[in-house]
Design a protein around this motif. Structure first.
Motif, PDB file in Angstrom:
ATOM      1  N   SER A 341       0.837  -1.200   0.000  1.00 54.56           N
ATOM      2  CA  SER A 341       0.000   0.000   0.000  1.00 54.56           C
ATOM      3  C   SER A 341       0.877   1.258   0.000  1.00 54.56           C
ATOM      4  CB  SER A 341      -0.937  -0.013   1.202  1.00 54.56           C
ATOM      5  OG  SER A 341      -0.181  -0.197   2.369  1.00 54.56           O
ATOM      6  N   ASP A 342       2.052   1.189   0.650  1.00 58.16           N
ATOM      7  CA  ASP A 342       2.961   2.343   0.633  1.00 58.16           C
ATOM      8  C   ASP A 342       3.613   2.506  -0.744  1.00 58.16           C
ATOM      9  OD1 ASP A 342       2.493   3.238   3.174  1.00 58.16           O
ATOM     10  OD2 ASP A 342       4.041   1.985   4.087  1.00 58.16           O
ATOM     11  N   TRP A 343       3.875   1.371  -1.392  1.00 59.68           N
ATOM     12  CA  TRP A 343       4.462   1.460  -2.748  1.00 59.68           C
ATOM     13  C   TRP A 343       3.453   2.154  -3.677  1.00 59.68           C
ATOM     14  CZ3 TRP A 343       5.938  -4.458  -3.303  1.00 59.68           C
ATOM     15  CH2 TRP A 343       6.812  -4.808  -2.263  1.00 59.68           C
ATOM     16  N   VAL A 344       2.179   1.780  -3.519  1.00 59.57           N
ATOM     17  CA  VAL A 344       1.141   2.397  -4.353  1.00 59.57           C
ATOM     18  C   VAL A 344       1.097   3.908  -4.073  1.00 59.57           C
ATOM     19  CG1 VAL A 344      -1.341   2.480  -4.830  1.00 59.57           C
ATOM     20  CG2 VAL A 344      -0.208   0.271  -4.530  1.00 59.57           C
ATOM     21  N   LYS A 345       1.241   4.279  -2.764  1.00 61.42           N
ATOM     22  CA  LYS A 345       1.249   5.701  -2.391  1.00 61.42           C
ATOM     23  C   LYS A 345       2.357   6.438  -3.141  1.00 61.42           C
ATOM     24  CE  LYS A 345      -0.170   5.775   2.224  1.00 61.42           C
ATOM     25  NZ  LYS A 345       0.321   5.609   3.577  1.00 61.42           N
ATOM     26  N   LEU A 346       3.529   5.812  -3.209  1.00 67.06           N
ATOM     27  CA  LEU A 346       4.652   6.439  -3.927  1.00 67.06           C
ATOM     28  C   LEU A 346       4.304   6.692  -5.387  1.00 67.06           C
ATOM     29  CD1 LEU A 346       7.948   4.631  -2.777  1.00 67.06           C
ATOM     30  CD2 LEU A 346       7.524   7.093  -2.798  1.00 67.06           C
ATOM     31  N   LEU A 351       1.950   9.553 -10.453  1.00 63.95           N
ATOM     32  CA  LEU A 351       1.049   9.215 -11.561  1.00 63.95           C
ATOM     33  C   LEU A 351      -0.431   9.437 -11.237  1.00 63.95           C
ATOM     34  CD1 LEU A 351       2.923   5.894 -12.445  1.00 63.95           C
ATOM     35  CD2 LEU A 351       2.818   7.883 -13.942  1.00 63.95           C
ATOM     36  N   GLY A 352      -0.703  10.042 -10.102  1.00 66.65           N
ATOM     37  CA  GLY A 352      -2.100  10.296  -9.729  1.00 66.65           C
ATOM     38  C   GLY A 352      -2.722   9.122  -8.973  1.00 66.65           C
ATOM     39  N   LYS A 353      -3.924   9.362  -8.482  1.00 69.39           N
ATOM     40  CA  LYS A 353      -4.617   8.386  -7.618  1.00 69.39           C
ATOM     41  C   LYS A 353      -4.985   7.108  -8.360  1.00 69.39           C
ATOM     42  CE  LYS A 353      -5.637  10.085  -3.457  1.00 69.39           C
ATOM     43  NZ  LYS A 353      -4.942   9.285  -2.475  1.00 69.39           N
ATOM     44  N   VAL A 354      -5.000   5.999  -7.642  1.00 68.85           N
ATOM     45  CA  VAL A 354      -5.500   4.750  -8.228  1.00 68.85           C
ATOM     46  C   VAL A 354      -6.981   4.613  -7.868  1.00 68.85           C
ATOM     47  CG1 VAL A 354      -3.293   3.528  -8.114  1.00 68.85           C
ATOM     48  CG2 VAL A 354      -4.864   3.366  -6.192  1.00 68.85           C
ATOM     49  N   SER A 355      -7.682   3.763  -8.621  1.00 74.11           N
ATOM     50  CA  SER A 355      -9.087   3.535  -8.289  1.00 74.11           C
ATOM     51  C   SER A 355      -9.168   2.634  -7.051  1.00 74.11           C
ATOM     52  CB  SER A 355      -9.794   2.874  -9.471  1.00 74.11           C
ATOM     53  OG  SER A 355      -9.228   1.605  -9.663  1.00 74.11           O
TER      54      SER A 355
END
Ligand SMILES: Cc1cc2nc3c(=O)[nH]c(=O)nc-3n(C[C@H](O)[C@H](O)[C@H](O)COP(=O)(O)O)c2cc1C
Length: 370
Positions: A341-346, A351-355
């Protein structure tokens, strides 16, 4: 009998170059560009399957695309038949831009091995020789071989394969068919469970002489690099996980220093990757998604970097797992998190928010500690 016209071969000076290993999934074009920015000299595309290339699969062709900044670029081929390997090389020779062909005789994956490709080629020496000879007749570019120490642990046979391949000479000009060996110092059976055997790599480099041999395995600092280069007979070293975890290793080696890179410098590196990714995969939704997923794959290696400023002693070893630590600022702490989840935050910072439905699981087990 068909007589092929002798062709003039392009030669590459393989002596002491910084070589980024072929890396499935993660060794994509944007990542290789990042490594070039840090001083890497030789790059190689990810393993491409000859059958998929001949079937015209677009995704497989993406693996052999080169960026203009890649000054010495190889295409790695994986196949088990003389006819498909030769036809693939003919197609590449006529249509693609690259500097050398690397034959994968090292892949340990069972699916590949059962088809007689990857490291299984070293068990099928008659076909192996036919493949190399046939490719060599067609190719105007150098041919390199990627090998492992052997199939089973304790049954090393790379020295025999290297000696055998050294005996293969071109009927046209009497030159060696193989221009370079690269040898990963582990067996198929070992995967990453033990350290690479550099004594054996040295033995094989001596057996290969005068053909250059690059050693592969566990290079993670400039000290590791020069120790391997100076204490063995190898002509160079290839770098895989070291480059995934810290691509600035190429700069460290060139400048013979340890770089206490800051979190913001590392973030700039991620920014470059995101830009290269959008350029390569496109900046529409599909391109952003691809860039994000490949960036996440890379972060699944990158998070293992421990800032050298926090270490009690140097050099850090590739397989050493550090205790949980806080970075010198929030960004450094975030970059060392093992949470997906932290990798996604990076990636969201770039690249903007994920769905809300977005999910990610890293592909490579090699990204985990051994
Ligand atoms: C994620 C990953 C993907 C790899 N993909 C390939 C590949 O496509 N072709 C290949 O010959 N080797 C591949 N390898 C093996 C590396 O090129 C290298 O031989 C191995 O990791 C040992 O080097 P290291 O100890 O520096 O990681 C891969 C390794 C990793 C970690």
């Amino acid at each position: 009998m068909i007589r092929l016209k002798p062709r003039e071969k392009v030669r590459i000076d393989f002596n002491r170059r910084l070589y980024l290993a072929p890396l499935t999934t993660v060794g994509n074009l944007p990542f290789r560009r990042v490594c070039k920015d840090f001083g890497c000299e030789i790059t190689c595309g990810k393993m491409a399957l000859t059958t998929s290339l001949l079937q015209g699969q677009i995704s497989e062709f993406a693996l052999i695309r080169r960026h203009p900044s890649e000054t010495i670029f190889g295409v790695q081929l994986c196949g088990s038949f003389v006819d498909t390997m030769t036809r693939t090389v003919q197609m590449l020779e006529e249509n693609f831009d690259y500097d050398f062909i690397d034959i994968n005789a090292a892949c340990p994956i069972d699916l590949v091995y059962k088809k007689g490709a990857g490291c299984a080629l070293t068990r099928r020496t008659v076909d192996f020789e036919r493949i190399c000879r046939s490719i060599s007749c067609l190719s105007t570019r150098p041919i390199t071989l990627k090998l492992r120490t052997g199939i089973m642990t304790g049954e090393n046979n790379a020295h025999e394969i290297v000696s055998l391949a050294k005996s293969w000479k071109s009927e046209h000009d009497g030159n060696h068919i193989i221009d370079l060996f690269t040898l990963h110092g582990r067996s198929k059976e070992m995967r990453y469970s033990k350290n690479a055997d550099w004594n054996y790599i040295d033995e094989c480099a001596k057996a290969a002489d005068p053909i250059p041999l690059y050693g592969v395995g566990d290079i993670y600092s400039f000290e590791d690099y020069y120790q391997r280069l100076n204490d063995t007979s190898v002509s160079g070293c290839m770098i895989a996980r070291g480059a995934l975890i810290k691509p600035w290793l190429f700069t460290e080696i060139k400048e013979q220093r340890t770089w206490d890179i800051s979190a913001s410098e590392r973030f700039d590196m991620l920014k470059s990757y995101a830009n290269y990714g959008l350029e390569h995969w496109g900046s529409d939704n599909a391109g952003v998604d691809k860039t994000r997923r490949f960036l996440l794959e890379w972060i699944s290696f990158l998070y293992r970097y421990v800032p050298v400023g926090l270490l009690e002693r140097l050099p850090h070893r590739l397989n050493e797992r550090p205790p949980y630590f806080f970075g010198r600022n929030d960004l450094e702490t975030l970059m060392s998190s093992k949470l997906c989840s932290d990798w996604v935050k990076l990636t969201e910072l770039l690249l903007g928010k994920v769905s809300p439905e977005f999910q990610f699981l890293p592909k490579h087990k090699a990204s985990a500690y051994g």
